[in-house]
Design a protein around this motif. Structure first.
Motif, mmCIF file in Angstrom:
data_model
loop_
_atom_site.group_PDB
_atom_site.id
_atom_site.type_symbol
_atom_site.label_atom_id
_atom_site.label_comp_id
_atom_site.label_asym_id
_atom_site.label_seq_id
_atom_site.Cartn_x
_atom_site.Cartn_y
_atom_site.Cartn_z
ATOM 1 N N GLY A 261 0.818 -1.215 0.000
ATOM 2 C CA GLY A 261 0.000 0.000 0.000
ATOM 3 C C GLY A 261 0.840 1.249 0.000
ATOM 4 N N PRO A 262 0.184 2.398 -0.181
ATOM 5 C CA PRO A 262 0.911 3.672 -0.181
ATOM 6 C C PRO A 262 1.324 4.039 1.250
ATOM 7 C CG PRO A 262 -1.434 4.082 -0.301
ATOM 8 C CD PRO A 262 -1.267 2.584 -0.347
ATOM 9 N N PRO A 263 2.233 4.999 1.383
ATOM 10 C CA PRO A 263 2.610 5.433 2.736
ATOM 11 C C PRO A 263 1.358 5.733 3.556
ATOM 12 C CG PRO A 263 3.984 6.534 1.095
ATOM 13 C CD PRO A 263 2.924 5.783 0.328
ATOM 14 N N GLY A 264 1.324 5.251 4.789
ATOM 15 C CA GLY A 264 0.176 5.501 5.650
ATOM 16 C C GLY A 264 -0.865 4.402 5.651
ATOM 17 N N TRP A 265 -0.742 3.385 4.783
ATOM 18 C CA TRP A 265 -1.799 2.359 4.752
ATOM 19 C C TRP A 265 -2.017 1.680 6.099
ATOM 20 C CZ3 TRP A 265 -0.901 -2.601 6.127
ATOM 21 C CH2 TRP A 265 0.391 -3.138 5.969
ATOM 22 N N PRO A 266 -0.977 1.537 6.946
ATOM 23 C CA PRO A 266 -1.272 0.863 8.229
ATOM 24 C C PRO A 266 -2.296 1.619 9.083
ATOM 25 C CG PRO A 266 1.093 0.805 7.787
ATOM 26 C CD PRO A 266 0.487 1.757 6.784
ATOM 27 N N ASP A 267 -2.498 2.915 8.809
ATOM 28 C CA ASP A 267 -3.492 3.669 9.568
ATOM 29 C C ASP A 267 -4.923 3.434 9.066
ATOM 30 O OD1 ASP A 267 -1.396 4.791 10.999
ATOM 31 O OD2 ASP A 267 -1.173 6.440 9.549
ATOM 32 N N ASP A 268 -5.042 2.767 7.919
ATOM 33 C CA ASP A 268 -6.353 2.535 7.314
ATOM 34 C C ASP A 268 -6.723 1.067 7.518
ATOM 35 O OD1 ASP A 268 -8.556 2.094 5.747
ATOM 36 O OD2 ASP A 268 -7.679 2.874 3.896
ATOM 37 N N GLN A 269 -7.627 0.820 8.497
ATOM 38 C CA GLN A 269 -7.965 -0.573 8.829
ATOM 39 C C GLN A 269 -8.700 -1.270 7.692
ATOM 40 O OE1 GLN A 269 -6.893 -2.498 11.323
ATOM 41 N NE2 GLN A 269 -5.593 -0.756 11.903
ATOM 42 N N ASP A 270 -9.206 -0.504 6.718
ATOM 43 C CA ASP A 270 -9.937 -1.121 5.611
ATOM 44 C C ASP A 270 -9.080 -1.371 4.382
ATOM 45 O OD1 ASP A 270 -12.300 -1.148 7.066
ATOM 46 O OD2 ASP A 270 -12.801 0.918 6.478
ATOM 47 N N TRP A 271 -7.802 -0.970 4.440
ATOM 48 C CA TRP A 271 -6.938 -1.143 3.258
ATOM 49 C C TRP A 271 -6.684 -2.630 2.998
ATOM 50 C CZ3 TRP A 271 -5.456 1.596 -0.763
ATOM 51 C CH2 TRP A 271 -4.430 1.094 -1.572
ATOM 52 N N LYS A 272 -6.978 -3.068 1.790
ATOM 53 C CA LYS A 272 -6.781 -4.478 1.431
ATOM 54 C C LYS A 272 -5.881 -4.647 0.212
ATOM 55 C CE LYS A 272 -11.201 -5.835 3.453
ATOM 56 N NZ LYS A 272 -12.572 -6.343 3.233
ATOM 57 N N GLY A 273 -4.984 -3.690 0.008
ATOM 58 C CA GLY A 273 -4.086 -3.773 -1.154
ATOM 59 C C GLY A 273 -4.670 -3.044 -2.352
ATOM 60 N N TRP A 274 -3.825 -2.958 -3.395
ATOM 61 C CA TRP A 274 -4.180 -2.188 -4.601
ATOM 62 C C TRP A 274 -5.072 -2.946 -5.560
ATOM 63 C CZ3 TRP A 274 -1.954 2.607 -4.727
ATOM 64 C CH2 TRP A 274 -0.756 2.797 -4.018
ATOM 65 N N PRO B 125 -1.180 -17.721 -0.565
ATOM 66 C CA PRO B 125 -0.866 -16.896 0.603
ATOM 67 C C PRO B 125 0.176 -15.838 0.232
ATOM 68 C CG PRO B 125 -0.753 -19.246 1.151
ATOM 69 C CD PRO B 125 -0.911 -19.153 -0.338
ATOM 70 N N VAL B 126 -0.015 -14.636 0.778
ATOM 71 C CA VAL B 126 0.937 -13.544 0.565
ATOM 72 C C VAL B 126 1.356 -13.020 1.928
ATOM 73 C CG1 VAL B 126 1.259 -11.196 -0.315
ATOM 74 C CG2 VAL B 126 -0.019 -12.878 -1.682
ATOM 75 N N TYR B 127 2.662 -12.974 2.167
ATOM 76 C CA TYR B 127 3.175 -12.497 3.450
ATOM 77 C C TYR B 127 3.685 -11.076 3.292
ATOM 78 C CZ TYR B 127 2.372 -17.173 4.864
ATOM 79 O OH TYR B 127 1.721 -18.351 5.146
ATOM 80 N N PRO C 18 -4.610 -8.860 11.648
ATOM 81 C CA PRO C 18 -5.082 -10.219 11.325
ATOM 82 C C PRO C 18 -5.058 -10.456 9.813
ATOM 83 C CG PRO C 18 -6.584 -9.110 12.849
ATOM 84 C CD PRO C 18 -5.633 -8.068 12.364
ATOM 85 N N PRO C 19 -4.971 -11.715 9.407
ATOM 86 C CA PRO C 19 -4.975 -12.041 7.977
ATOM 87 C C PRO C 19 -6.246 -11.557 7.289
ATOM 88 C CG PRO C 19 -4.371 -13.967 9.286
ATOM 89 C CD PRO C 19 -4.840 -12.906 10.251
ATOM 90 N N ILE C 20 -6.133 -11.279 5.998
ATOM 91 C CA ILE C 20 -7.288 -10.873 5.189
ATOM 92 C C ILE C 20 -7.452 -11.888 4.065
ATOM 93 C CG2 ILE C 20 -8.340 -9.047 3.800
ATOM 94 C CD1 ILE C 20 -6.389 -7.058 5.100
ATOM 95 N N GLU C 21 -8.576 -12.593 4.095
ATOM 96 C CA GLU C 21 -8.831 -13.566 3.045
ATOM 97 C C GLU C 21 -9.559 -12.896 1.894
ATOM 98 O OE1 GLU C 21 -10.816 -18.032 2.661
ATOM 99 O OE2 GLU C 21 -10.361 -17.169 4.623
ATOM 100 N N MET C 22 -9.002 -12.973 0.720
ATOM 101 C CA MET C 22 -9.585 -12.336 -0.457
ATOM 102 C C MET C 22 -10.192 -13.413 -1.356
ATOM 103 S SD MET C 22 -8.569 -9.169 0.227
ATOM 104 C CE MET C 22 -8.774 -8.230 -1.286
ATOM 105 N N GLU C 23 -10.824 -12.995 -2.445
ATOM 106 C CA GLU C 23 -11.315 -13.952 -3.434
ATOM 107 C C GLU C 23 -10.149 -14.551 -4.219
ATOM 108 O OE1 GLU C 23 -14.143 -11.997 -5.988
ATOM 109 O OE2 GLU C 23 -15.115 -11.020 -4.277
ATOM 110 N N HIS D 265 -1.220 -12.168 4.787
ATOM 111 C CA HIS D 265 -0.771 -12.336 6.166
ATOM 112 C C HIS D 265 0.223 -11.218 6.462
ATOM 113 C CE1 HIS D 265 -2.350 -16.508 6.441
ATOM 114 N NE2 HIS D 265 -2.047 -16.544 5.154
ATOM 115 N N PHE D 266 0.230 -10.742 7.700
ATOM 116 C CA PHE D 266 1.097 -9.619 8.065
ATOM 117 C C PHE D 266 2.106 -10.097 9.088
ATOM 118 C CE2 PHE D 266 -2.869 -8.283 6.392
ATOM 119 C CZ PHE D 266 -2.529 -7.281 5.506
ATOM 120 N N LEU D 267 3.345 -9.803 8.810
ATOM 121 C CA LEU D 267 4.435 -10.477 9.498
ATOM 122 C C LEU D 267 5.533 -9.471 9.801
ATOM 123 C CD1 LEU D 267 4.640 -13.582 9.901
ATOM 124 C CD2 LEU D 267 6.009 -13.673 7.804
ATOM 125 N N GLU D 268 5.984 -9.469 11.048
ATOM 126 C CA GLU D 268 7.207 -8.731 11.379
ATOM 127 C C GLU D 268 8.287 -9.787 11.564
ATOM 128 O OE1 GLU D 268 6.930 -6.088 14.717
ATOM 129 O OE2 GLU D 268 8.659 -4.941 13.985
#
Lengths: 211, 211
Positions: free
Chosen positions: B76-89, B99-101, B109-114, B120-123
Motif C-alpha cells: 500500500g501507499p505510505p500511511g496504509w497501516p493507519d487505514d484498517q480497511d486497506w486491502k491492497g491495490w 498466501p501472501v506475506y 489479522p490475515p485478510i482472506e480475499m477472493e 498475512h502480516f508479518l514482522e
C-alpha cells in the motif's frame, strides 16, 4: 557536421565506471580489469580475439575522430600533476594519434608524443573544451574519452551526439557513478540495446533530431 | 526443492526500482508506468499484446509459485497501516492466488480475499519470513514480490535462487535503489543477459551450484 562521440564506455550494473580507490597500481580501483575484459577479448585489442558484436563496437573507437577530450583522472593516477615527468599511462606512442585535451586545474605546456598524439592541458568548461578540440579536429569528430565525471559533465551540458555505453553485469558497489544528476537524459536520445554472447550489453545513444 | 524466485523486477538504467515520492496516486512516484510498460505490452497482461521474449519472461511469474513475500511498500501507499480497511491495490480478487506475506511493523489479522489470495502480516527477518512462506507454499516455490528494499534484503541475506530482472533504458535519477550494499552479489550467480526488441534487457540470475 563534426559530432561529439563516446565509445567503449563501460559501466557496472549499478552504474559505476570505475571502482575505488584509484591508484597507479589500480587505475580502476577494486574494479580491476572487470569493466574492460569484454574489450580486451576482441580483435580490436588482440589479433587472436573475437570478431563478433563486441569487436564491431570496439572498432568504432577510432575512425573519424580528430581529437579527444579526457579528464585528469584518465590521464594519470591521483597526484600526477606533482610529477612533471608524467606523460600518461600509454608509453611513448599513445593509442590516440590526435590532439588530446586533458581537463585539469593544473595546466602545463603541451607534450608531443610519437604517432601523432599531443597532450594539451586545459582548464575549461565542457563547452569551451569542445570548441577548442573541434577546431583542432579539422572537421572530424571529437571523442569524449572519460572518465566517468567527464562523460557525466558533457552529458549534463547537452554536448553529446553519440554514446556507446557497455554494461557489464557486475555489481561494483562503490566507485565513480555515471548517472548522478542525469535524470531524464535518455529522453534526448534514441536508445538501441543489444546484449552480446559475452555477457555484456551494448547501449547506443543517438541524439534525437529536433522535430 | 522449493526455490526462492523473483520475477519481472524492473529497474532503471541507474538502478532504481521505483521513483519518488510514492503515493496512492503514483505508486512508483515520478517513474509512473515507465518501468512496467514492457510488461503491460505483452499477452500476459493484455490478450492483444506481444508474444515474444518479453511475454515469455513475464509468463514465468506465476507457475510453480505457492506463496509470495512482499514489502509494506508494495502492499500500500505510505500511511496504509493507519487505514484498517486497506486491502491492497488489487481489488477483491488479487492476482496472487496464494498466501501472501506482507512484511510490516504494523501486524494485523490475515485478510482472506477472493481467488485464493490471503494476506498475512508479518514482522520478521527475511529468513524467518521465508521459512513461514515456504511452509505455506506446500512444496512449491516462494516468490519475493518486491519492492526494491525487500529484494535487496533477500539478496543480501543470500536467500534468492532465481532472479529475473528487467532493465529499462531510462535514467530516473532518484527513487529507491536496488543495488546498494550488494557489492559482488553477481559472483554467487550465473548471469544470462538478453535484450529485447522492445528496448528492455532481461537479466536472469541463477544461483551457482556450490562445487
Amino acid at each position: 557536421m563534426s559530432l561529439t562521440r563516446i565509445h567503449n564506455f563501460s559501466v557496472s550494473l549499478d552504474g559505476f565506471a570505475s571502482g575505488e580507490p584509484q591508484s597507479a597500481e589500480a587505475p580502476f580501483g577494486h574494479a580491476g580489469q572487470r569493466l574492460h575484459q569484454w574489450m580486451m577479448a576482441t580483435q580490436s585489442w588482440d589479433a587472436s580475439g573475437t570478431a563478433g558484436v563486441d569487436n564491431a563496437f570496439a572498432q568504432q573507437h577510432d575512425p573519424g575522430i580528430g581529437a579527444e577530450i579526457m579528464g585528469a583522472n584518465k590521464f594519470g593516477p591521483p597526484g600526477w600533476p606533482d610529477d612533471q615527468d608524467w606523460k600518461g599511462w600509454w608509453g611513448p606512442n599513445p593509442p590516440f594519434h590526435t590532439p588530446v585535451y586533458v581537463l585539469t586545474h593544473h595546466v602545463r605546456p603541451p607534450i608531443e608524443m610519437e604517432g601523432g598524439t599531443t597532450f594539451h592541458f586545459l582548464e575549461a568548461t565542457p563547452a569551451e573544451a569542445l570548441e577548442t578540440a573541434r577546431a583542432a579536429a579539422d572537421g572530424q569528430d571529437v571523442r569524449i574519452g572519460g572518465g566517468a565525471t567527464v562523460v557525466r559533465d558533457f552529458l549534463a551540458a547537452g554536448l553529446v551526439d553519440h554514446m556507446h555505453l557497455v554494461q557489464v553485469p557486475i555489481v561494483l558497489g562503490r566507485g565513480v557513478r555515471v548517472w548522478d544528476g542525469l535524470e531524464g537524459i535518455d529522453e534526448g536520445f534514441d536508445v538501441e540495446v543489444v546484449s552480446s554472447p559475452s555477457g555484456v550489453t551494448h547501449f547506443t545513444f543517438t541524439r534525437k533530431v529536433p522535430s
